[in-house]
Scaffold this active site. Structure first.
Site, short mmCIF file in Angstrom:
data_model
loop_
_atom_site.label_atom_id
_atom_site.label_comp_id
_atom_site.label_asym_id
_atom_site.label_seq_id
_atom_site.Cartn_x
_atom_site.Cartn_y
_atom_site.Cartn_z
N TYR A 1 14.10 -4.66 1.23
CA TYR A 1 15.29 -5.39 0.80
C TYR A 1 15.04 -6.88 0.97
CZ TYR A 1 20.39 -6.17 0.41
OH TYR A 1 21.64 -6.56 0.03
N LYS B 1 13.32 -4.44 -3.62
CA LYS B 1 14.57 -4.96 -4.18
C LYS B 1 14.49 -6.49 -4.13
CE LYS B 1 19.60 -4.59 -3.38
NZ LYS B 1 19.99 -6.01 -3.21
N THR C 1 26.84 -5.26 0.54
CA THR C 1 28.18 -4.94 0.09
C THR C 1 28.80 -3.86 0.95
OG1 THR C 1 27.45 -5.46 -2.15
CG2 THR C 1 29.56 -4.33 -1.94
#
Length: 297
Positions: free
Chosen positions: A131, A159, A44
């Site tokens: 990630y 994550k 994002t």
């Protein structure tokens, strides 16, 4: 730091410059809301569209406005050499931790991905969050690979993508991964529509896109789940189904969240780098109506 709500703000920009004032406003909102941590320069945060100098500048801005909120900095890049340089920049700016996805143009093997994390953690002095984002990296971690990487020094959290919708299946998925990683490595769910289910299934953290724009809304879900009020967390999440539907319709959360930031007057227009564009016409009107209905406007 790797528990609770980690909010991931947009890095708004156009073809000429980054909207630094808009970025600062977003960071200030997160600090004021009291999120557990914030993750800058994630997906994002449009990290892939920024130069090293621009990324370093955004980290410094975030650190200046974050107050006591820990800042996790994305350091993903195509080459290990560049990842290491970005890690140095994050450390120099005073970041609390880093976030690393196996970003690549050519498909990566499991050994290449392990080698990336092995090389970075050998040089790193900060905690690292793995990630796992196959939607952007097109690499799918096996649980066995997660286990190998989680055993490396300074790896502190994973994550993961959204969990299965079925609560039992979600619990099995989290338990399976939990059995392969050290007990001090946390599991954080992403995929906002599945966050409540993931938290109820045992994930310790929520790495949240909507948290980067609507921190109070995300905090209410996270606090309910952490307090053992799983039904309330699910109810609060299900209330946001019109927003989740827009995420699905527009290929993920980025375009929707960037458009929402514009509609709220938090960022300049446009807020995405070309060729990416925010929602226009009827799609923009539909989002504005959803924000009003959900009392997010």
């Amino acid at each position: 730091m790797f528990t609770g709500l980690s909010a991931f703000p947009l890095t708004p920009m156009n073809e000429n410059a980054i909207d630094e004032a808009g970025f600062v406003r977003l960071i200030e909102r997160l600090a004021a809301a009291g999120v557990d941590s914030m993750g800058v320069l994630g997906s994002t945060g449009n990290y892939a569209y920024l130069t090293r100098a621009e990324r370093a500048r955004m980290v410094r801005l975030a650190m200046a406005q974050a107050g006591d909120v820990p800042v996790i900095v994305g350091i993903s890049a195509l080459r290990t050499r560049d990842v290491l340089a970005l890690a140095e920049d994050a450390e120099a700016a005073g970041a609390s931790a880093v976030l690393l996805a196996p970003m690549s143009y050519q498909p990566l093997s499991e050994e290449e991905v392990f080698g990336l994390y092995e090389a970075v953690t050998a040089r790193l002095s900060l905690p690292l969050c793995v990630y796992d984002n196959p939607g952007t990296t097109h690499f799918t971690f096996s649980d066995a690979l997660h286990g190998r990487i989680a055993a490396l020094p300074r790896v502190a959290s994973i994550k993961i993508p959204g969990v299965p919708a079925d609560p039992a299946a979600a619990g099995e998925r989290v338990a399976r991964l939990r059995g392969l990683i050290p007990p001090d490595v946390t599991i954080g769910v992403s995929g906002d529509a599945m966050a409540a289910t993931g938290l109820n299934a045992g994930c310790e953290a929520w790495y949240s896109v909507i948290g980067g724009l609507f921190p109070e809304t995300a905090l209410a879900i996270a606090h309910a789940a952490r307090a053992g009020k799983g039904d309330e967390a699910l109810r609060l999440s299900q209330r946001l189904e019109p927003l989740w539907a827009l995420f699905r319709r527009h290929g993920g959360s980025l375009r929707v969240v960037a458009t929402a930031a514009e509609l709220l007057g938090l960022t300049e227009l446009p807020s995405l780098p070309l060729p990416l564009t925010t929602l226009q016409g009827r799609d923009r009107q539909a989002l504005a109506a959803v924000l009003e209905t959900l009392e997010l406007a």
